[in-house]
Design a protein around this motif. Structure first.
Motif, PDB file in Angstrom:
ATOM      1  N   GLU A  71       0.832  -1.205   0.000  1.00 49.43           N
ATOM      2  CA  GLU A  71       0.000   0.000   0.000  1.00 49.43           C
ATOM      3  C   GLU A  71       0.868   1.258   0.000  1.00 49.43           C
ATOM      4  O   GLU A  71       1.944   1.289   0.588  1.00 49.43           O
ATOM      5  N   TRP A  93     -10.930   4.173   2.657  1.00 49.67           N
ATOM      6  CA  TRP A  93     -11.332   4.232   4.058  1.00 49.67           C
ATOM      7  C   TRP A  93     -11.523   5.692   4.435  1.00 49.67           C
ATOM      8  O   TRP A  93     -10.898   6.581   3.857  1.00 49.67           O
ATOM      9  N   LYS A 108     -15.066   1.858   6.202  1.00 46.91           N
ATOM     10  CA  LYS A 108     -15.158   1.670   4.752  1.00 46.91           C
ATOM     11  C   LYS A 108     -16.638   1.504   4.451  1.00 46.91           C
ATOM     12  O   LYS A 108     -17.225   0.467   4.787  1.00 46.91           O
ATOM     13  N   ILE A 113     -13.511  -0.509  10.299  1.00 44.19           N
ATOM     14  CA  ILE A 113     -12.221  -1.166  10.090  1.00 44.19           C
ATOM     15  C   ILE A 113     -11.459  -1.218  11.419  1.00 44.19           C
ATOM     16  O   ILE A 113     -10.911  -2.230  11.800  1.00 44.19           O
ATOM     17  N   ILE A 131      -9.250  -3.677  15.962  1.00 42.32           N
ATOM     18  CA  ILE A 131      -9.162  -3.858  14.509  1.00 42.32           C
ATOM     19  C   ILE A 131     -10.018  -5.070  14.127  1.00 42.32           C
ATOM     20  O   ILE A 131      -9.863  -6.147  14.702  1.00 42.32           O
ATOM     21  N   HIS A 133     -10.179  -6.872  11.260  1.00 42.31           N
ATOM     22  CA  HIS A 133      -9.506  -7.964  10.548  1.00 42.31           C
ATOM     23  C   HIS A 133      -7.993  -7.834  10.734  1.00 42.31           C
ATOM     24  O   HIS A 133      -7.422  -6.777  10.481  1.00 42.31           O
ATOM     25  N   GLU A 135      -5.514  -8.705   9.013  1.00 44.75           N
ATOM     26  CA  GLU A 135      -4.728  -8.310   7.836  1.00 44.75           C
ATOM     27  C   GLU A 135      -4.659  -6.790   7.682  1.00 44.75           C
ATOM     28  O   GLU A 135      -3.804  -6.281   6.961  1.00 44.75           O
ATOM     29  N   ASP A 136      -5.533  -6.047   8.364  1.00 43.28           N
ATOM     30  CA  ASP A 136      -5.512  -4.578   8.318  1.00 43.28           C
ATOM     31  C   ASP A 136      -4.678  -3.960   9.441  1.00 43.28           C
ATOM     32  O   ASP A 136      -4.555  -2.739   9.520  1.00 43.28           O
ATOM     33  N   CYS A 140      -3.587   0.032   9.748  1.00 38.37           N
ATOM     34  CA  CYS A 140      -4.291   0.778  10.802  1.00 38.37           C
ATOM     35  C   CYS A 140      -3.293   1.401  11.773  1.00 38.37           C
ATOM     36  O   CYS A 140      -3.427   2.570  12.142  1.00 38.37           O
TER      37      CYS A 140
END
Length: 161
Positions: A71, A93, A108, A113, A131, A133, A135-136, A140
């Motif tokens: 990202e 987001w 989102k 999120i 959080i 998930h 994977e975020d 975050c």
């Protein structure tokens, strides 16, 4: 998933650890000391660089570039008279809440999120990130660090004026 950030009050090198809900260190963050532009680096506990956060220079309002392996996001502070407002470029987001009080969330669409809460009455700054998930988690964490740096920087600039 929950992450906890505990920054030491007199941390000159700006190095702090991020713990999970079991109390185990999962990331550590190093902030640049007396470096222009301001930069943060996030590492895993094996010492692998996972992300960088760098303040853009020569901007009236704070902007931070956040880069992970997958990202590239820019956090932008917007001008308002009564409260802080931030947006994210490169990601769909949105940030909502009270940034000065460190009570805000990333969403989102209608889906949360992450939410951030600051624990008051502690020695140093303590934050709890909820959080949705795992994977975020890294992204975050990066956004929280950038928002905190922008709010602190703007506060210092206001006091100097």
């Amino acid at each position: 998933m929950k992450l906890y950030i505990k920054q030491k009050v007199f941390s000159i090198g700006e190095r702090f650890y991020v713990r999970n809900e079991d109390g185990a260190d999962v990331f550590y963050v190093e902030g640049s000391f007396l470096r222009i532009p301001k930069e943060f680096r996030i590492y895993d506990m094996s010492g692998n660089l996972l992300a960088t956060i760098e303040k853009q220079m020569f901007r009236l309002l704070s902007r931070y570039d956040i880069q992970t392996e997958h990202e590239f996001v820019t956090l932008k502070r917007h001008f308002t008279f009564l409260f802080n407002r931030f947006s994210l470029e490169g990601l769909d987001w949105e940030l909502e809440g009270n940034f000065t009080s460190h009570e805000y969330q990333l969403i989102k669409g209608e889906r949360p999120i992450m939410s951030l809460t600051k624990h008051w009455f502690t020695w140093g700054d303590s934050y709890e990130l909820n959080i949705e998930h795992s994977e975020d988690a890294l992204l975050c964490l990066c956004i929280v660090i950038a928002v905190d740096a922008a709010v602190a920087n703007d506060g210092n600039n206001a006091q100097a004026a």
